[in-house]
Design a protein around this motif. Structure first.
Motif, PDB file in Angstrom:
ATOM      1  N   ALA A   1       0.760  -1.255  -0.017  1.00 25.75           N
ATOM      2  CA  ALA A   1      -0.176   0.048   0.099  1.00 25.75           C
ATOM      3  C   ALA A   1       0.972   1.328   0.016  1.00 25.75           C
ATOM      4  O   ALA A   1       0.555   2.255   0.698  1.00 25.75           O
ATOM      5  CB  ALA A   1      -1.027   0.163   1.317  1.00 25.75           C
ATOM      6  N   GLY A   2       1.979   1.265  -0.804  1.00 25.51           N
ATOM      7  CA  GLY A   2       2.717   2.450  -0.856  1.00 25.51           C
ATOM      8  C   GLY A   2       2.128   3.545  -1.869  1.00 25.51           C
ATOM      9  O   GLY A   2       1.039   3.229  -2.580  1.00 25.51           O
ATOM     10  N   TRP A   3       2.288   4.643  -1.626  1.00 24.90           N
ATOM     11  CA  TRP A   3       1.876   5.910  -2.370  1.00 24.90           C
ATOM     12  C   TRP A   3       2.652   5.630  -3.702  1.00 24.90           C
ATOM     13  O   TRP A   3       3.725   5.670  -3.901  1.00 24.90           O
ATOM     14  CB  TRP A   3       2.172   7.141  -1.726  1.00 24.90           C
ATOM     15  CG  TRP A   3       0.928   7.534  -0.536  1.00 24.90           C
ATOM     16  CD1 TRP A   3       0.706   6.655   0.483  1.00 24.90           C
ATOM     17  CD2 TRP A   3       0.181   8.451  -0.917  1.00 24.90           C
ATOM     18  NE1 TRP A   3      -0.309   7.129   0.942  1.00 24.90           N
ATOM     19  CE2 TRP A   3      -0.795   8.270   0.116  1.00 24.90           C
ATOM     20  CE3 TRP A   3       0.112   9.721  -1.480  1.00 24.90           C
ATOM     21  CZ2 TRP A   3      -1.772   9.040   0.579  1.00 24.90           C
ATOM     22  CZ3 TRP A   3      -1.166  10.526  -1.557  1.00 24.90           C
ATOM     23  CH2 TRP A   3      -1.800  10.273  -0.508  1.00 24.90           C
ATOM     24  N   PHE A   4       1.627   6.089  -4.888  1.00 23.80           N
ATOM     25  CA  PHE A   4       2.312   6.123  -6.160  1.00 23.80           C
ATOM     26  C   PHE A   4       3.258   7.415  -6.261  1.00 23.80           C
ATOM     27  O   PHE A   4       3.977   7.299  -7.002  1.00 23.80           O
ATOM     28  CB  PHE A   4       1.063   6.310  -7.009  1.00 23.80           C
ATOM     29  CG  PHE A   4       1.390   6.098  -8.733  1.00 23.80           C
ATOM     30  CD1 PHE A   4       1.873   4.818  -9.168  1.00 23.80           C
ATOM     31  CD2 PHE A   4       1.074   7.129  -9.296  1.00 23.80           C
ATOM     32  CE1 PHE A   4       2.160   4.763 -10.509  1.00 23.80           C
ATOM     33  CE2 PHE A   4       1.348   6.896 -10.625  1.00 23.80           C
ATOM     34  CZ  PHE A   4       1.851   5.867 -11.279  1.00 23.80           C
ATOM     35  N   TYR A   5       2.852   8.414  -5.673  1.00 23.18           N
ATOM     36  CA  TYR A   5       3.629   9.569  -5.596  1.00 23.18           C
ATOM     37  C   TYR A   5       4.091   9.781  -4.339  1.00 23.18           C
ATOM     38  O   TYR A   5       3.425  10.579  -3.500  1.00 23.18           O
ATOM     39  CB  TYR A   5       2.939  10.747  -5.997  1.00 23.18           C
ATOM     40  CG  TYR A   5       2.461  10.718  -7.635  1.00 23.18           C
ATOM     41  CD1 TYR A   5       3.455  10.836  -8.563  1.00 23.18           C
ATOM     42  CD2 TYR A   5       1.187  10.713  -7.998  1.00 23.18           C
ATOM     43  CE1 TYR A   5       3.196  10.798  -9.837  1.00 23.18           C
ATOM     44  CE2 TYR A   5       0.949  10.787  -9.378  1.00 23.18           C
ATOM     45  CZ  TYR A   5       2.008  10.586 -10.415  1.00 23.18           C
ATOM     46  OH  TYR A   5       1.674  10.526 -11.559  1.00 23.18           O
ATOM     47  N   PRO A   6       5.221   9.369  -3.808  1.00 22.02           N
ATOM     48  CA  PRO A   6       5.373   9.048  -2.220  1.00 22.02           C
ATOM     49  C   PRO A   6       5.550  10.660  -1.526  1.00 22.02           C
ATOM     50  O   PRO A   6       5.379  10.592  -0.450  1.00 22.02           O
ATOM     51  CB  PRO A   6       6.876   8.402  -2.048  1.00 22.02           C
ATOM     52  CG  PRO A   6       6.983   7.666  -3.652  1.00 22.02           C
ATOM     53  CD  PRO A   6       6.182   8.611  -4.566  1.00 22.02           C
ATOM     54  N   ASN A   7       6.028  11.587  -2.511  1.00 23.79           N
ATOM     55  CA  ASN A   7       6.439  12.992  -1.880  1.00 23.79           C
ATOM     56  C   ASN A   7       4.960  13.604  -1.519  1.00 23.79           C
ATOM     57  O   ASN A   7       4.783  14.792  -0.747  1.00 23.79           O
ATOM     58  CB  ASN A   7       7.051  13.623  -2.731  1.00 23.79           C
ATOM     59  CG  ASN A   7       6.216  13.995  -4.047  1.00 23.79           C
ATOM     60  OD1 ASN A   7       5.569  12.940  -4.730  1.00 23.79           O
ATOM     61  ND2 ASN A   7       6.383  15.001  -4.981  1.00 23.79           N
ATOM     62  N   LEU A   8       3.831  12.778  -1.962  1.00 26.18           N
ATOM     63  CA  LEU A   8       2.475  13.500  -1.624  1.00 26.18           C
ATOM     64  C   LEU A   8       1.507  12.996  -0.400  1.00 26.18           C
ATOM     65  O   LEU A   8       0.791  13.305   0.007  1.00 26.18           O
ATOM     66  CB  LEU A   8       1.591  13.509  -2.856  1.00 26.18           C
ATOM     67  CG  LEU A   8       1.919  14.308  -4.254  1.00 26.18           C
ATOM     68  CD1 LEU A   8       0.913  13.940  -5.358  1.00 26.18           C
ATOM     69  CD2 LEU A   8       2.116  15.508  -3.645  1.00 26.18           C
ATOM     70  N   GLN A   9       2.463  11.857   0.118  1.00 32.52           N
ATOM     71  CA  GLN A   9       1.772  11.336   1.231  1.00 32.52           C
ATOM     72  C   GLN A   9       1.772  11.847   2.522  1.00 32.52           C
ATOM     73  O   GLN A   9       2.837  12.643   2.822  1.00 32.52           O
ATOM     74  CB  GLN A   9       2.420  10.009   1.651  1.00 32.52           C
ATOM     75  CG  GLN A   9       1.971   8.989   2.764  1.00 32.52           C
ATOM     76  CD  GLN A   9       2.905   7.901   3.040  1.00 32.52           C
ATOM     77  OE1 GLN A   9       3.617   7.253   2.209  1.00 32.52           O
ATOM     78  NE2 GLN A   9       2.554   7.321   4.092  1.00 32.52           N
ATOM     79  N   PRO A  10       0.537  12.200   3.182  1.00 32.71           N
ATOM     80  CA  PRO A  10       0.590  12.882   4.178  1.00 32.71           C
ATOM     81  C   PRO A  10       1.384  12.278   5.671  1.00 32.71           C
ATOM     82  O   PRO A  10       1.239  11.055   5.663  1.00 32.71           O
ATOM     83  CB  PRO A  10      -0.813  13.072   4.551  1.00 32.71           C
ATOM     84  CG  PRO A  10      -1.692  12.397   3.348  1.00 32.71           C
ATOM     85  CD  PRO A  10      -0.581  11.684   2.736  1.00 32.71           C
ATOM     86  N   THR A  11       1.744  13.103   6.524  1.00 37.49           N
ATOM     87  CA  THR A  11       2.556  12.435   7.481  1.00 37.49           C
ATOM     88  C   THR A  11       1.820  11.675   8.387  1.00 37.49           C
ATOM     89  O   THR A  11       2.100  10.704   9.053  1.00 37.49           O
ATOM     90  CB  THR A  11       3.155  13.671   8.267  1.00 37.49           C
ATOM     91  OG1 THR A  11       2.464  14.624   8.675  1.00 37.49           O
ATOM     92  CG2 THR A  11       4.676  14.186   7.390  1.00 37.49           C
ATOM     93  N   GLU A  12       0.566  12.103   8.652  1.00 39.25           N
ATOM     94  CA  GLU A  12      -0.372  11.155   9.457  1.00 39.25           C
ATOM     95  C   GLU A  12      -1.245  10.419   8.683  1.00 39.25           C
ATOM     96  O   GLU A  12      -2.435  10.239   9.203  1.00 39.25           O
ATOM     97  CB  GLU A  12      -1.281  12.411  10.232  1.00 39.25           C
ATOM     98  CG  GLU A  12      -0.200  13.318  11.347  1.00 39.25           C
ATOM     99  CD  GLU A  12       0.613  12.377  12.186  1.00 39.25           C
ATOM    100  OE1 GLU A  12       0.022  11.653  13.027  1.00 39.25           O
ATOM    101  OE2 GLU A  12       1.568  12.741  12.535  1.00 39.25           O
ATOM    102  N   TRP A  13      -0.735   9.795   7.802  1.00 43.72           N
ATOM    103  CA  TRP A  13      -1.870   8.991   6.683  1.00 43.72           C
ATOM    104  C   TRP A  13      -2.261   7.797   7.591  1.00 43.72           C
ATOM    105  O   TRP A  13      -1.509   7.087   8.188  1.00 43.72           O
ATOM    106  CB  TRP A  13      -0.987   8.646   5.650  1.00 43.72           C
ATOM    107  CG  TRP A  13      -1.898   7.966   4.502  1.00 43.72           C
ATOM    108  CD1 TRP A  13      -2.990   8.276   4.050  1.00 43.72           C
ATOM    109  CD2 TRP A  13      -1.371   6.636   3.985  1.00 43.72           C
ATOM    110  NE1 TRP A  13      -3.199   7.166   3.132  1.00 43.72           N
ATOM    111  CE2 TRP A  13      -2.414   6.243   3.053  1.00 43.72           C
ATOM    112  CE3 TRP A  13      -0.441   5.733   4.185  1.00 43.72           C
ATOM    113  CZ2 TRP A  13      -2.440   5.083   2.248  1.00 43.72           C
ATOM    114  CZ3 TRP A  13      -0.354   4.466   3.551  1.00 43.72           C
ATOM    115  CH2 TRP A  13      -1.435   4.252   2.467  1.00 43.72           C
TER     116      TRP A  13
END
Length: 85
Positions: free
Chosen positions: A59-71
């Protein structure tokens, strides 16, 4: 308030990538799960297949730099429209 949720992962969007008629996908990619709108989410079955692969791969983010810190993946997955769960 969000207007649309990804059919695969439940990520909130301000506008539907399926257009105002909910039938005209723009074929962009979900920032989180990487689903191509109009391809990976064209049916409940295709959305479930992509979700299963995405979860199996961590379940990694496709655009990791857009992942919220409190996701919270569990909270986000709860947003998936019922028909696509």
């Amino acid at each position: 308030m969000s207007l649309w949720y990804c059919r695969v992962c439940g990520l909130a969007y301000d506008e539907s990538p399926w257009g105002q008629d909910d039938r005209t996908p723009d074929f962009t990619f979900c920032e989180c799960c990487g689903a191509e709108f109009g391809y990976n989410d064209y049916s409940p079955e295709s959305a479930r297949r992509h979700r299963s692969r995405w979860l199996e791969q961590g379940a990694g983010w496709f655009y990791p730099n857009l992942q919220p810190t409190e996701w919270s993946p569990a909270s986000q997955l709860a947003n998936i429209p019922k028909r696509f769960q």
